[in-house]
Scaffold this motif. Structure first.
Motif, PDB file in Angstrom:
ATOM      1  N   THR A  88       0.810  -1.221   0.000  1.00 45.47           N
ATOM      2  CA  THR A  88       0.000   0.000   0.000  1.00 45.47           C
ATOM      3  C   THR A  88       0.844   1.272   0.000  1.00 45.47           C
ATOM      4  N   GLN A  89       2.177   1.131   0.014  1.00 45.69           N
ATOM      5  CA  GLN A  89       3.057   2.298  -0.003  1.00 45.69           C
ATOM      6  C   GLN A  89       3.963   2.231  -1.232  1.00 45.69           C
ATOM      7  N   PRO A  90       3.505   2.764  -2.367  1.00 47.42           N
ATOM      8  CA  PRO A  90       4.280   2.689  -3.605  1.00 47.42           C
ATOM      9  C   PRO A  90       5.661   3.332  -3.460  1.00 47.42           C
ATOM     10  N   SER A  91       6.664   2.698  -4.100  1.00 51.01           N
ATOM     11  CA  SER A  91       8.040   3.183  -3.982  1.00 51.01           C
ATOM     12  C   SER A  91       8.867   2.716  -5.172  1.00 51.01           C
ATOM     13  N   LYS A  92       9.810   3.561  -5.587  1.00 50.70           N
ATOM     14  CA  LYS A  92      10.727   3.143  -6.639  1.00 50.70           C
ATOM     15  C   LYS A  92      11.733   2.119  -6.117  1.00 50.70           C
ATOM     16  N   LYS A  93      11.789   1.930  -4.801  1.00 45.57           N
ATOM     17  CA  LYS A  93      12.742   0.979  -4.217  1.00 45.57           C
ATOM     18  C   LYS A  93      12.383  -0.472  -4.532  1.00 45.57           C
ATOM     19  N   ASP A  94      11.087  -0.731  -4.762  1.00 46.31           N
ATOM     20  CA  ASP A  94      10.622  -2.086  -5.099  1.00 46.31           C
ATOM     21  C   ASP A  94       9.282  -1.928  -5.801  1.00 46.31           C
ATOM     22  N   GLU A  95       9.127  -2.536  -6.953  1.00 49.73           N
ATOM     23  CA  GLU A  95       7.889  -2.362  -7.728  1.00 49.73           C
ATOM     24  C   GLU A  95       6.673  -2.906  -6.995  1.00 49.73           C
ATOM     25  N   ARG A  96       6.881  -3.761  -5.982  1.00 52.50           N
ATOM     26  CA  ARG A  96       5.754  -4.325  -5.218  1.00 52.50           C
ATOM     27  C   ARG A  96       5.288  -3.403  -4.101  1.00 52.50           C
ATOM     28  N   GLY A  97       6.150  -2.445  -3.700  1.00 52.80           N
ATOM     29  CA  GLY A  97       5.815  -1.576  -2.578  1.00 52.80           C
ATOM     30  C   GLY A  97       7.061  -1.209  -1.786  1.00 52.80           C
ATOM     31  N   TYR A  98       6.846  -0.626  -0.621  1.00 53.17           N
ATOM     32  CA  TYR A  98       7.973  -0.117   0.164  1.00 53.17           C
ATOM     33  C   TYR A  98       8.662  -1.235   0.947  1.00 53.17           C
ATOM     34  N   PRO A  99       9.988  -1.369   0.832  1.00 49.59           N
ATOM     35  CA  PRO A  99      10.701  -2.444   1.532  1.00 49.59           C
ATOM     36  C   PRO A  99      11.309  -1.996   2.856  1.00 49.59           C
ATOM     37  N   GLY A 100      11.551  -2.955   3.740  1.00 49.26           N
ATOM     38  CA  GLY A 100      12.217  -2.671   5.001  1.00 49.26           C
ATOM     39  C   GLY A 100      12.159  -3.868   5.925  1.00 49.26           C
ATOM     40  N   TYR A 101      12.468  -3.629   7.197  1.00 54.37           N
ATOM     41  CA  TYR A 101      12.519  -4.703   8.191  1.00 54.37           C
ATOM     42  C   TYR A 101      11.606  -4.388   9.364  1.00 54.37           C
ATOM     43  N   VAL A 102      10.870  -5.418   9.808  1.00 48.18           N
ATOM     44  CA  VAL A 102       9.956  -5.298  10.938  1.00 48.18           C
ATOM     45  C   VAL A 102      10.209  -6.482  11.874  1.00 48.18           C
ATOM     46  N   PRO A 103      10.184  -6.276  13.211  1.00 44.73           N
ATOM     47  CA  PRO A 103      10.322  -7.414  14.119  1.00 44.73           C
ATOM     48  C   PRO A 103       9.221  -8.442  13.871  1.00 44.73           C
ATOM     49  N   VAL A 104       9.595  -9.708  13.787  1.00 43.34           N
ATOM     50  CA  VAL A 104       8.612 -10.773  13.546  1.00 43.34           C
ATOM     51  C   VAL A 104       7.530 -10.753  14.622  1.00 43.34           C
ATOM     52  N   ARG A 105       7.904 -10.385  15.850  1.00 43.59           N
ATOM     53  CA  ARG A 105       6.948 -10.381  16.950  1.00 43.59           C
ATOM     54  C   ARG A 105       5.812  -9.372  16.741  1.00 43.59           C
ATOM     55  N   GLN A 106       6.023  -8.424  15.827  1.00 46.39           N
ATOM     56  CA  GLN A 106       4.985  -7.425  15.570  1.00 46.39           C
ATOM     57  C   GLN A 106       4.081  -7.802  14.399  1.00 46.39           C
ATOM     58  N   LEU A 107       4.319  -8.991  13.828  1.00 43.59           N
ATOM     59  CA  LEU A 107       3.520  -9.479  12.709  1.00 43.59           C
ATOM     60  C   LEU A 107       2.803 -10.769  13.090  1.00 43.59           C
ATOM     61  N   LYS A 108       1.737 -11.083  12.357  1.00 46.34           N
ATOM     62  CA  LYS A 108       1.023 -12.337  12.585  1.00 46.34           C
ATOM     63  C   LYS A 108       0.574 -12.902  11.245  1.00 46.34           C
ATOM     64  N   GLU A 109       0.781 -14.183  11.062  1.00 46.75           N
ATOM     65  CA  GLU A 109       0.343 -14.869   9.847  1.00 46.75           C
ATOM     66  C   GLU A 109      -1.068 -15.401  10.072  1.00 46.75           C
ATOM     67  N   ILE A 110      -1.989 -15.020   9.190  1.00 43.52           N
ATOM     68  CA  ILE A 110      -3.405 -15.353   9.353  1.00 43.52           C
ATOM     69  C   ILE A 110      -3.932 -15.976   8.054  1.00 43.52           C
ATOM     70  N   PRO A 111      -4.723 -17.039   8.141  1.00 43.90           N
ATOM     71  CA  PRO A 111      -5.356 -17.577   6.928  1.00 43.90           C
ATOM     72  C   PRO A 111      -6.183 -16.490   6.245  1.00 43.90           C
ATOM     73  N   GLU A 112      -6.067 -16.395   4.932  1.00 44.59           N
ATOM     74  CA  GLU A 112      -6.744 -15.320   4.189  1.00 44.59           C
ATOM     75  C   GLU A 112      -8.253 -15.306   4.421  1.00 44.59           C
ATOM     76  N   GLU A 113      -8.849 -16.496   4.521  1.00 41.27           N
ATOM     77  CA  GLU A 113     -10.310 -16.527   4.676  1.00 41.27           C
ATOM     78  C   GLU A 113     -10.751 -15.980   6.037  1.00 41.27           C
ATOM     79  N   GLU A 114      -9.818 -15.904   6.997  1.00 42.28           N
ATOM     80  CA  GLU A 114     -10.144 -15.346   8.309  1.00 42.28           C
ATOM     81  C   GLU A 114      -9.921 -13.836   8.363  1.00 42.28           C
ATOM     82  N   TRP A 115      -9.445 -13.262   7.269  1.00 42.62           N
ATOM     83  CA  TRP A 115      -9.148 -11.829   7.242  1.00 42.62           C
ATOM     84  C   TRP A 115     -10.079 -11.131   6.249  1.00 42.62           C
ATOM     85  N   THR A 116     -11.320 -11.571   6.209  1.00 39.51           N
ATOM     86  CA  THR A 116     -12.316 -11.011   5.304  1.00 39.51           C
ATOM     87  C   THR A 116     -13.592 -10.716   6.077  1.00 39.51           C
TER      88      THR A 116
END
Length: 314
Positions: A88-116
């Motif tokens: 959601t953050q367009p950037s010339k650094k990567d055609e897919r979006g803005y790149p960088g590093y985030v602590p894994v503990r601040q992310l969560k993997e969720i089944p797609e059907e549960e995020w609708t």
């Protein structure tokens, strides 16, 4: 449906604000409240001195930020850190979006059907309180936090969160069928959104109502009005509609460059009208409305761009 389709997942942010770092080595000991889970964004910002805040940019430590529930592409996990891209953050650094590093503990993997849900709930107040399904307060979430909506529950809206079912006050959010259905505001609507953040301290890489940097402020006031624009000022200056400097209108973006406007772009503001702009200036300053005449910005002004349209009324 194949087994692969049945198990597709998405990664979402599970803290109110996740800072996106330049590398897995960027965070310092003073930054621990900002890389923890639960994160303590206010505590972190309050304990940063001018010098330690300035180092976030001068030492190239921070790139951007993410809000609660925002989706990321995880490219790789290296120990406690995830290499991510923000679609959601367009950037010339990567055609897919803005790149960088985030602590894994601040992310969560969720089944797609549960995020609708049945549309999305977008926070329209500077902050609001997220409540769990038992009615207990969880934590504060920022302006423009977007979560899948489920249903109305009296004075609350039931939403899907990375922590399960939650509730947010109905008066603090707007509900849309999708992000594409957020009404597109004009230049005056962009300014109206921006004025609610006057006196908010500048924060390098900031993308939340706890602090914006110059391009983050421009990005989010457009996002609030249904426009997705590039994340960084240099990219913002290369897209949109080019506007002659003597034809700027309120809501247009103004760009400023070193060497009296002839060098590299280093700043962006939003034209306010009457020779003024609203902007988030730099570390140690707050969002303000200032006249351009007689300031360094008058000499450094180099270009203007427009992303808004007059097609819809708010």
């Amino acid at each position: 449906m194949t087994q692969a389709e049945a198990t597709r997942t998405t990664w979402v942010v599970q803290v109110p604000v996740a800072t996106v770092w330049t590398s897995s080595e960027s965070a310092r000991s003073i930054d621990l409240p900002g890389v923890s889970n639960p994160s303590k964004i206010k505590e972190w910002l309050d304990q940063l001195t001018y010098e330690t805040s300035l180092a976030l940019s001068d030492d190239n430590l921070v790139q951007s930020q993410l809000l609660y529930g925002e989706e990321v592409i995880v490219d790789n996990i290296e120990g406690e850190w995830a290499s991510v891209v923000i679609p959601t953050q367009p950037s010339k650094k990567d055609e897919r979006g803005y790149p960088g590093y985030v602590p894994v503990r601040q992310l969560k993997e969720i089944p797609e059907e549960e995020w609708t849900g049945n549309g999305i709930a977008v926070v329209i107040k500077n902050t609001t309180l997220l409540i769990d399904d038992k009615g207990e307060p969880m934590f504060e979430i920022s302006y423009l936090t977007s979560l899948p909506a489920i249903s109305e529950e009296g004075e609350f809206i039931k939403v899907i969160t990375p922590h399960g079912i939650g509730l947010v006050p109905a008066q603090d959010i707007s509900i849309y069928p999708s992000r594409e259905h957020i009404p597109k505001g004009n230049g005056e609507a962009i300014l109206k959104a921006g004025k609610t953040f006057l006196d908010l301290p500048y924060f390098w890489g900031g993308m939340s109502s706890y602090g914006y940097d110059c391009s983050g402020f421009a990005y989010n006031m457009h996002k609030a009005n249904g426009y997705v624009i590039p994340r960084d000022a240099t990219d913002q200056a290369a897209s949109g509609e080019e506007i002659k400097l003597d034809e700027v209108q309120p809501g247009d973006l103004l760009f400023f460059a070193y060497e009296n406007g002839k060098g590299n772009i280093h700043h962006v503001g939003i034209y306010y009208g009457d020779g003024q702009m609203i902007h988030s200036p730099k570390t140690g300053k707050t969002i303000e409305i200032i006249p351009l005449k007689g300031t360094i910005y008058e000499n450094e002004l180099c270009s203007a761009r427009r992303y808004w349209k007059e097609s819809e009324d708010r």
